[in-house]
Scaffold this motif. Structure first.
Motif, PDB file in Angstrom:
ATOM      1  N   GLU A  26       0.832  -1.211   0.000  1.00  0.00           N
ATOM      2  CA  GLU A  26       0.000   0.000   0.000  1.00  0.00           C
ATOM      3  C   GLU A  26       0.866   1.260   0.000  1.00  0.00           C
ATOM      4  O   GLU A  26       0.607   2.217  -0.727  1.00  0.00           O
ATOM      5  CB  GLU A  26      -0.922   0.004   1.221  1.00  0.00           C
ATOM      6  N   LEU A  27       1.900   1.253   0.836  1.00  0.00           N
ATOM      7  CA  LEU A  27       2.756   2.441   0.932  1.00  0.00           C
ATOM      8  C   LEU A  27       3.573   2.641  -0.333  1.00  0.00           C
ATOM      9  O   LEU A  27       3.789   3.774  -0.771  1.00  0.00           O
ATOM     10  CB  LEU A  27       3.679   2.325   2.147  1.00  0.00           C
ATOM     11  N   GLU A  28       4.031   1.542  -0.913  1.00  0.00           N
ATOM     12  CA  GLU A  28       4.813   1.675  -2.145  1.00  0.00           C
ATOM     13  C   GLU A  28       3.953   2.167  -3.289  1.00  0.00           C
ATOM     14  O   GLU A  28       4.443   2.843  -4.209  1.00  0.00           O
ATOM     15  CB  GLU A  28       5.457   0.330  -2.483  1.00  0.00           C
ATOM     16  N   SER A  80      17.861   3.807  25.167  1.00  0.00           N
ATOM     17  CA  SER A  80      19.177   3.705  24.534  1.00  0.00           C
ATOM     18  C   SER A  80      19.708   5.069  24.111  1.00  0.00           C
ATOM     19  O   SER A  80      20.917   5.256  23.940  1.00  0.00           O
ATOM     20  CB  SER A  80      19.112   2.790  23.311  1.00  0.00           C
ATOM     21  N   GLY A  81      18.805   6.020  23.913  1.00  0.00           N
ATOM     22  CA  GLY A  81      19.211   7.362  23.489  1.00  0.00           C
ATOM     23  C   GLY A  81      19.722   7.418  22.065  1.00  0.00           C
ATOM     24  O   GLY A  81      20.271   8.434  21.639  1.00  0.00           O
ATOM     25  N   ALA A  82      19.495   6.336  21.306  1.00  0.00           N
ATOM     26  CA  ALA A  82      20.100   6.239  19.970  1.00  0.00           C
ATOM     27  C   ALA A  82      19.386   7.078  18.918  1.00  0.00           C
ATOM     28  O   ALA A  82      20.020   7.666  18.055  1.00  0.00           O
ATOM     29  CB  ALA A  82      20.134   4.771  19.527  1.00  0.00           C
ATOM     30  N   VAL A  83      18.055   7.135  18.979  1.00  0.00           N
ATOM     31  CA  VAL A  83      17.304   7.793  17.902  1.00  0.00           C
ATOM     32  C   VAL A  83      16.181   8.670  18.471  1.00  0.00           C
ATOM     33  O   VAL A  83      15.000   8.388  18.295  1.00  0.00           O
ATOM     34  CB  VAL A  83      16.710   6.741  16.926  1.00  0.00           C
ATOM     35  N   PRO A  84      16.541   9.753  19.136  1.00  0.00           N
ATOM     36  CA  PRO A  84      15.522  10.601  19.754  1.00  0.00           C
ATOM     37  C   PRO A  84      14.601  11.288  18.752  1.00  0.00           C
ATOM     38  O   PRO A  84      13.504  11.714  19.105  1.00  0.00           O
ATOM     39  CB  PRO A  84      16.348  11.628  20.536  1.00  0.00           C
ATOM     40  N   GLU A  85      15.051  11.387  17.487  1.00  0.00           N
ATOM     41  CA  GLU A  85      14.248  12.103  16.494  1.00  0.00           C
ATOM     42  C   GLU A  85      13.167  11.230  15.868  1.00  0.00           C
ATOM     43  O   GLU A  85      12.277  11.730  15.172  1.00  0.00           O
ATOM     44  CB  GLU A  85      15.152  12.666  15.391  1.00  0.00           C
ATOM     45  N   THR A  86      13.213   9.930  16.056  1.00  0.00           N
ATOM     46  CA  THR A  86      12.216   9.019  15.476  1.00  0.00           C
ATOM     47  C   THR A  86      10.867   9.207  16.154  1.00  0.00           C
ATOM     48  O   THR A  86      10.772   9.330  17.371  1.00  0.00           O
ATOM     49  CB  THR A  86      12.668   7.556  15.619  1.00  0.00           C
ATOM     50  N   ARG A  87       9.807   9.226  15.331  1.00  0.00           N
ATOM     51  CA  ARG A  87       8.455   9.342  15.864  1.00  0.00           C
ATOM     52  C   ARG A  87       7.681   8.051  15.584  1.00  0.00           C
ATOM     53  O   ARG A  87       7.974   7.334  14.625  1.00  0.00           O
ATOM     54  CB  ARG A  87       7.737  10.547  15.252  1.00  0.00           C
ATOM     55  N   TYR A  88       6.675   7.785  16.418  1.00  0.00           N
ATOM     56  CA  TYR A  88       5.943   6.520  16.355  1.00  0.00           C
ATOM     57  C   TYR A  88       4.473   6.756  16.051  1.00  0.00           C
ATOM     58  O   TYR A  88       3.825   7.613  16.666  1.00  0.00           O
ATOM     59  CB  TYR A  88       6.074   5.771  17.686  1.00  0.00           C
ATOM     60  N   LEU A  89       3.965   5.974  15.100  1.00  0.00           N
ATOM     61  CA  LEU A  89       2.549   5.992  14.753  1.00  0.00           C
ATOM     62  C   LEU A  89       2.002   4.590  14.966  1.00  0.00           C
ATOM     63  O   LEU A  89       2.397   3.654  14.268  1.00  0.00           O
ATOM     64  CB  LEU A  89       2.355   6.425  13.292  1.00  0.00           C
ATOM     65  N   ALA A  90       1.117   4.420  15.938  1.00  0.00           N
ATOM     66  CA  ALA A  90       0.524   3.113  16.197  1.00  0.00           C
ATOM     67  C   ALA A  90      -0.463   2.771  15.087  1.00  0.00           C
ATOM     68  O   ALA A  90      -1.290   3.595  14.700  1.00  0.00           O
ATOM     69  CB  ALA A  90      -0.170   3.110  17.551  1.00  0.00           C
ATOM     70  N   LEU A  91      -0.354   1.550  14.582  1.00  0.00           N
ATOM     71  CA  LEU A  91      -1.262   1.036  13.552  1.00  0.00           C
ATOM     72  C   LEU A  91      -1.755  -0.311  14.056  1.00  0.00           C
ATOM     73  O   LEU A  91      -1.016  -1.295  14.026  1.00  0.00           O
ATOM     74  CB  LEU A  91      -0.537   0.892  12.213  1.00  0.00           C
ATOM     75  N   SER A  92      -2.984  -0.356  14.558  1.00  0.00           N
ATOM     76  CA  SER A  92      -3.434  -1.542  15.284  1.00  0.00           C
ATOM     77  C   SER A  92      -4.865  -1.911  14.936  1.00  0.00           C
ATOM     78  O   SER A  92      -5.670  -1.053  14.563  1.00  0.00           O
ATOM     79  CB  SER A  92      -3.324  -1.301  16.799  1.00  0.00           C
ATOM     80  N   VAL A  93      -5.188  -3.179  15.089  1.00  0.00           N
ATOM     81  CA  VAL A  93      -6.573  -3.630  14.946  1.00  0.00           C
ATOM     82  C   VAL A  93      -7.387  -3.227  16.159  1.00  0.00           C
ATOM     83  O   VAL A  93      -8.606  -3.114  16.101  1.00  0.00           O
ATOM     84  CB  VAL A  93      -6.625  -5.163  14.741  1.00  0.00           C
ATOM     85  N   SER A  94      -6.723  -2.974  17.284  1.00  0.00           N
ATOM     86  CA  SER A  94      -7.416  -2.639  18.527  1.00  0.00           C
ATOM     87  C   SER A  94      -7.848  -1.179  18.548  1.00  0.00           C
ATOM     88  O   SER A  94      -7.070  -0.290  18.235  1.00  0.00           O
ATOM     89  CB  SER A  94      -6.509  -2.913  19.735  1.00  0.00           C
ATOM     90  N   GLY A 118      -4.703   3.186   2.188  1.00  0.00           N
ATOM     91  CA  GLY A 118      -3.314   3.478   1.859  1.00  0.00           C
ATOM     92  C   GLY A 118      -3.022   4.969   1.787  1.00  0.00           C
ATOM     93  O   GLY A 118      -2.091   5.463   2.431  1.00  0.00           O
ATOM     94  N   PRO A 119      -3.803   5.743   1.018  1.00  0.00           N
ATOM     95  CA  PRO A 119      -3.552   7.192   0.946  1.00  0.00           C
ATOM     96  C   PRO A 119      -3.681   7.881   2.308  1.00  0.00           C
ATOM     97  O   PRO A 119      -2.912   8.797   2.614  1.00  0.00           O
ATOM     98  CB  PRO A 119      -4.633   7.674  -0.030  1.00  0.00           C
ATOM     99  N   GLU A 120      -4.656   7.443   3.105  1.00  0.00           N
ATOM    100  CA  GLU A 120      -4.811   8.027   4.442  1.00  0.00           C
ATOM    101  C   GLU A 120      -3.606   7.728   5.315  1.00  0.00           C
ATOM    102  O   GLU A 120      -3.157   8.571   6.092  1.00  0.00           O
ATOM    103  CB  GLU A 120      -6.082   7.490   5.108  1.00  0.00           C
ATOM    104  N   LEU A 121      -3.066   6.518   5.189  1.00  0.00           N
ATOM    105  CA  LEU A 121      -1.898   6.139   5.989  1.00  0.00           C
ATOM    106  C   LEU A 121      -0.673   6.947   5.570  1.00  0.00           C
ATOM    107  O   LEU A 121       0.108   7.392   6.422  1.00  0.00           O
ATOM    108  CB  LEU A 121      -1.628   4.638   5.846  1.00  0.00           C
ATOM    109  N   VAL A 122      -0.502   7.136   4.282  1.00  0.00           N
ATOM    110  CA  VAL A 122       0.613   7.967   3.801  1.00  0.00           C
ATOM    111  C   VAL A 122       0.502   9.374   4.362  1.00  0.00           C
ATOM    112  O   VAL A 122       1.490   9.968   4.822  1.00  0.00           O
ATOM    113  CB  VAL A 122       0.632   8.005   2.255  1.00  0.00           C
ATOM    114  N   GLN A 123      -0.700   9.917   4.356  1.00  0.00           N
ATOM    115  CA  GLN A 123      -0.918  11.265   4.902  1.00  0.00           C
ATOM    116  C   GLN A 123      -0.615  11.295   6.393  1.00  0.00           C
ATOM    117  O   GLN A 123       0.024  12.232   6.897  1.00  0.00           O
ATOM    118  CB  GLN A 123      -2.351  11.700   4.651  1.00  0.00           C
ATOM    119  N   ALA A 124      -1.061  10.251   7.126  1.00  0.00           N
ATOM    120  CA  ALA A 124      -0.819  10.197   8.571  1.00  0.00           C
ATOM    121  C   ALA A 124       0.667  10.120   8.872  1.00  0.00           C
ATOM    122  O   ALA A 124       1.172  10.775   9.793  1.00  0.00           O
ATOM    123  CB  ALA A 124      -1.549   8.997   9.170  1.00  0.00           C
ATOM    124  N   ILE A 125       1.399   9.328   8.103  1.00  0.00           N
ATOM    125  CA  ILE A 125       2.847   9.207   8.285  1.00  0.00           C
ATOM    126  C   ILE A 125       3.524  10.559   8.074  1.00  0.00           C
ATOM    127  O   ILE A 125       4.399  10.966   8.851  1.00  0.00           O
ATOM    128  CB  ILE A 125       3.424   8.152   7.316  1.00  0.00           C
TER     129      ILE A 125
END
Length: 223
Positions: A26-28, A80-94, A118-125
């Motif tokens: 979907e993302l590709e 770990s302090g390795a990647v503080p700039e990474t952000r998280y988007l939960a994608l769950s059935v729950s 798919g388009p909505e997920l790309v926008q959310a990301i």
């Protein structure tokens, strides 16, 4: 990151290989020129390793994973302090309140369900990569209620802490009106095991019937 200036790099974390392949496809397709998928991971250990190695802009993170769940991934990466700039988007059935609130409290910038297109997920990301908070409409209400005090988050957590992961799954399905046979089929366990879990749930929550369980779950926005 200004929209359109560069690809948003993504790591997909989910314990179901078929779902990961579907999300990648979907993302590709919908995200061509906007999203770059760096890696996939199936459990907590793989996810922590992939995020630490690839340092993605956004991690698409399932809530329930072998090894501790999505919150454990965020906790370990943050520690770990390795990647503080990474952000998280939960994608769950729950779409249960305790999963939404617990995941946001754990550090996610957004939470969407697997019914998203798919388009909505790309926008959310893209929005999460920019620093916005993104929620499916109903789920945003849970978060607002938690901050306003309409949901007693501490009480919900305390009640649910008494239950095992499997008991929570059984509890939610029974409270939604599933028959024991349907629960057994959904969770790939025997009807006898469902009955055992149900008895344990009622005992731990000090309830006497599935009717009381449904009302209990509804009052806590767990359905």
């Amino acid at each position: 990151m200004a929209e359109g200036t560069s690809l948003v790099s993504v790591v997909i974390v989910d314990d179901h290989a078929m779902f990961r392949r579907g999300v990648r496809a979907e993302l590709e397709s919908a995200g061509r020129g906007r999203v770059s998928i760096l890696a996939e991971a199936a459990d907590v250990d793989e996810a922590v390793a992939a995020v630490s190695e690839h340092r993605p802009d956004v991690v698409l993170l399932d809530v329930h994973l072998p090894g501790g769940g999505g919150v454990e991934v965020m906790r370990r990466v943050t520690a770990s302090g390795a990647v503080p700039e990474t952000r998280y988007l939960a994608l769950s059935v729950s779409d249960a309140a305790e999963d939404v609130i617990g995941t946001i409290r754990g550090g996610a910038r957004g939470y969407v369900t697997k019914t998203i297109t798919g388009p909505e997920l790309v926008q959310a990301i893209g929005r999460v990569a920019e620093g916005d908070a993104v929620f499916s409409p109903r789920l945003a209400g849970f978060v607002l209620d938690a901050f306003s005090g309409s949901i007693d988050v501490a009480a919900v957590d305390e009640d649910l802490d008494r239950l095992t992961e499997r008991e929570r799954e059984v509890m939610r399905l029974i409270a939604r009106g599933y028959a024991y046979k349907e629960v057994a089929k959904e969770l790939f366990i025997s009807i006898k095991t469902v009955e055992t879990h149900m008895s344990s749930v009622l005992r731990k929550l000090q309830l006497s019937s599935r009717h009381e369980l449904t009302r209990w779950a509804s009052d806590r926005r767990l359905l």
